[in-house]
Design a protein around this motif. Sequence first.
Motif, PDB file in Angstrom:
ATOM      1  N   ARG A 281       0.857  -1.209  -0.259  1.00  0.00           N
ATOM      2  CA  ARG A 281       0.006   0.010   0.032  1.00  0.00           C
ATOM      3  C   ARG A 281       0.785   1.024   0.154  1.00  0.00           C
TER       4      ARG A 281
ATOM      5  N   SER B 154      -9.276   7.787   2.662  1.00  0.00           N
ATOM      6  CA  SER B 154      -9.496   6.524   2.177  1.00  0.00           C
ATOM      7  C   SER B 154      -8.219   5.567   1.946  1.00  0.00           C
ATOM      8  N   HIS B 155      -7.230   6.029   1.483  1.00  0.00           N
ATOM      9  CA  HIS B 155      -6.171   5.169   1.398  1.00  0.00           C
ATOM     10  C   HIS B 155      -5.692   4.581   2.947  1.00  0.00           C
TER      11      HIS B 155
ATOM     12  N   GLU C 239      -8.868   2.021   3.855  1.00  0.00           N
ATOM     13  CA  GLU C 239      -8.541   0.698   3.124  1.00  0.00           C
ATOM     14  C   GLU C 239      -7.281  -0.050   3.491  1.00  0.00           C
ATOM     15  N   THR C 240      -6.439   0.380   4.028  1.00  0.00           N
ATOM     16  CA  THR C 240      -5.126  -0.064   4.509  1.00  0.00           C
ATOM     17  C   THR C 240      -5.471  -0.591   5.799  1.00  0.00           C
TER      18      THR C 240
ATOM     19  N   THR D 269     -14.273   3.791  10.121  1.00  0.00           N
ATOM     20  CA  THR D 269     -13.275   2.525   9.941  1.00  0.00           C
ATOM     21  C   THR D 269     -13.225   1.652  11.330  1.00  0.00           C
TER      22      THR D 269
ATOM     23  N   GLY E 144     -13.601  -3.783  -1.604  1.00  0.00           N
ATOM     24  CA  GLY E 144     -12.224  -3.227  -0.958  1.00  0.00           C
ATOM     25  C   GLY E 144     -11.375  -3.435  -1.752  1.00  0.00           C
ATOM     26  N   PRO E 145     -10.113  -3.272  -1.258  1.00  0.00           N
ATOM     27  CA  PRO E 145      -8.971  -3.625  -2.133  1.00  0.00           C
ATOM     28  C   PRO E 145      -8.896  -5.008  -2.571  1.00  0.00           C
TER      29      PRO E 145
END
Lengths: 549, 215, 111
Positions: free
Chosen positions: A192, B17-18, B21-22, B188, C68-69
């Motif tokens: 990421r 959002s990065h 999602e992480t 989250t 999601g990813p």
Amino acid sequence: MSSVASDEGVAVPTGETEGSYLQDGYTIRSWLLTTDHKRIALLYLGSITIFFFIGGIAAALVRLNLLVPEGLLGSEEAYNRLFTMHGIVMVWFFLVPAVPVTLGNFVIPLMLGARDLAFPRLNLFSWYLFMAGGAITLWALFAGGVDTGWTFYTPLSTAYAKGHVVLAAVGIFISGFSSIATGLNFIVTIHRLRAPGYTWYKLPVFIWSMYSLSVLLVLATPVLAITLLLVMLERLFHVGVFDPSIGGDPLLFQHLFWFYSHPAVYMMILPGFGVVSEIIPAFSRKRLFGYKFVAWASISIAVISFFVWGHHMFVAGTSIYSAVLFSILSYLVAVPSAIKVFNWLGTMHKGYISFDAPMLYALGFIGLFTIGGLTGLWVAALAADVHLTQTYFVVAHFHYIMVGGMVSAFFAGLHYWWPKITGKLYPEMWARIAALIMFIGFNLTFFPQFILGYLGMPRRYFSYAPEFQVLNVLSSAGATILAAAYLMPLGYLLWSLVYGERAPANPWGATGLEWQTRSPPPTINFLRTPVITQDPYSYQPPEPVQHGG
Amino acid sequence: MAASPTLAHGFQYAGPSHQAETAVAGMWLFLATEVLLFGGLILSWIYARHFNPLGFAAGARETELRVGTLNTAILISSSFTYALGLSFLRAGNSRRLLHCLALTLLLGAAFLALKFGLEWHDDFRNHLFPTDARFKIVGAENGGARLFFSFYFIGTALHGLHMTVGVALVIWIILRARRGEFSARYHTPVHLVGLYWSFVDIVWLALYPLIYLIR
Amino acid sequence: MRQTGTQPKTPPDVGRLLLTWVLLLVLGGVEFGASFLPIGHSMRPLIAVPGVLMIILVAVNFMEVGKGPVIVRAFAVAAAFWLLVLLALGSADPLSRTDYYVPRVTAVAEH
């Protein structure tokens, strides 16, 4: 760490344009509560150095005992506890963590162009878990220790062993979660937090190796956790699944244990592959030969290493059919390692080689790992293993890989990235001398053990038949030389912190993002996010020297 | 971790959002490690059953099928209520989120009460703990039955430990939700705890047939 | 992302969640019922098959593994795959071992 909120609400650390991460706070608090991956790497470096010397002292006492056939220390129980201590400390508190938590933690975000790992607080927490596990394990070992060997086989460990089995198991259990946390952090970071333009095939092989290692850490270590838990429950409460008197299968323990521990040995060596894959191109001034092969070989090793654990159990009483299956799979896992070795040699071929200390250690790695790996094939053959198993041949095999290979790679990486980490250059002459002494001492210690094993000397025995004495004395003499060789870097590296020359950003002229920032780096690593356009290892041959006439 | 309405994010991330999602990816990877943890236990079930078929089955017959089945329905429902709550939150309805979380908590507490308050209590009373000197099943089947109950107690204890952590996490989310910390734009932690909660449900869905049904 | 309106709304996926819940209970019932069938000892593990379907349903609909990813799906598949390796390769030994009968030991070993 002082910070300021920027327009987007991001807290960006300030004061970073002048100082390095080392100058960002001088209090103990700023170190013990840091979330900076670079500082955490140094915290870990201090810890594993201590564990290395504790494990080394245990080894020294083992070799001392083996100077005479009757056993010099006079006590079998003490000997059993010493080799157990050596194994536990070296495996779980030095070899498995070593490169990942020190060099990996420090270098991975820099190599990716990231500002830190994905979960910095988890990173700090993993260090505390490591220290807690280590403290408990050391307590167990110094309070009297364990005599089962680092392998804890049942029913000895669950029913008959005297000693602090549960306490040691608790310590290892806790440190296992440190490993899982580190592996998780690395995998998520590599997925990421890569800088823009950094596609997978532009990444250095070190990243591929650390990724593969992390897969092993997160998937194998939980099985160790449940296995140790089952041992603890059986030993403490007699509630267990390994007890043969109620129909339990002691071999179940070995299956579960080796399901973790075989990938564990690959956890120990994969980072070494990664380090060597960075150093060989840099000191041959040539691109890595067969980049994609080396990258995918790391992944293959990680995957296949899960399929071979039964080769530790060939004479344990498993079915012959499963033994055959595991033997074939063990031959398969050797292939990607061999691919790497050939690719490193291919990189050096027609390269411009310089013999700085990192390169000396890396070359030592290639030679010694190859010997260790080839002898692994001998013990992977069923019929040969019947003769060689539980002898010094196996001991020599894995020490060639772990010590000749992995410890050499650790020193290679430590010297290679030392200028980046500390901003100082170590004294090159002393480093080369130490590397040479290490190579000599190592071979003198462990090569005789191949012969001893072949001749039939069993491992983990406090005494031995008198005809083995000469080889044992040679081995112990080698161990003394090896110990001196390990003390030397401790000396001159510490010396360089105070008196060493200041290091430039890129003392080796190496490619890789970590060399594009200052030595030592600022806390946020890069003042501007780098953008990647080049392939990795884009080394150019040096300018030819003009000769007259 | 961002908690303020301005959605600050860690300096190593490109945006909120990065980071979100992480975090989700990290939780899934953690759950993958938990799969392997319980997987080792399942392998021990396979071995124990394979080498002691009669005794193992004799032990398995002593389980409380009705309580186990009811508990399975309870956990499935609690996973549903949590997912429902998260869905409401994403639609902007924080009140419904709280209702669903409360229901989830109730169901989780009911599971724990039934399992440890009722079922374990009965198991001990019936001399089914493997080290009980007056273990209920004697003779040739004694060993296999004791192995079964070793697996039973270890498995349900480990699962129960994870459930207890889950209950604590749900309480934490409820407290934060009551303070208005979550919205459709930022939730989250709710998402992450939901993943963990559903995973603990999944573990039970694996243990249920191994303990109660297969014998 | 949904709008934050002042009117509480029913989210569009309530139907899907409700259906999943019902399906899970039904599958649980099937599993429960199957356990009463006279299946032989070696085939009884098949009773767990509805359970596996239930696990997949939870992962897909409650945990949203499909959203999601991409790495989320990679992690889930990896977990399933490695679990399979542990269980299958780990079972290879007991399933192919030749058992040599040993008479029952009456004295229990001292701990």
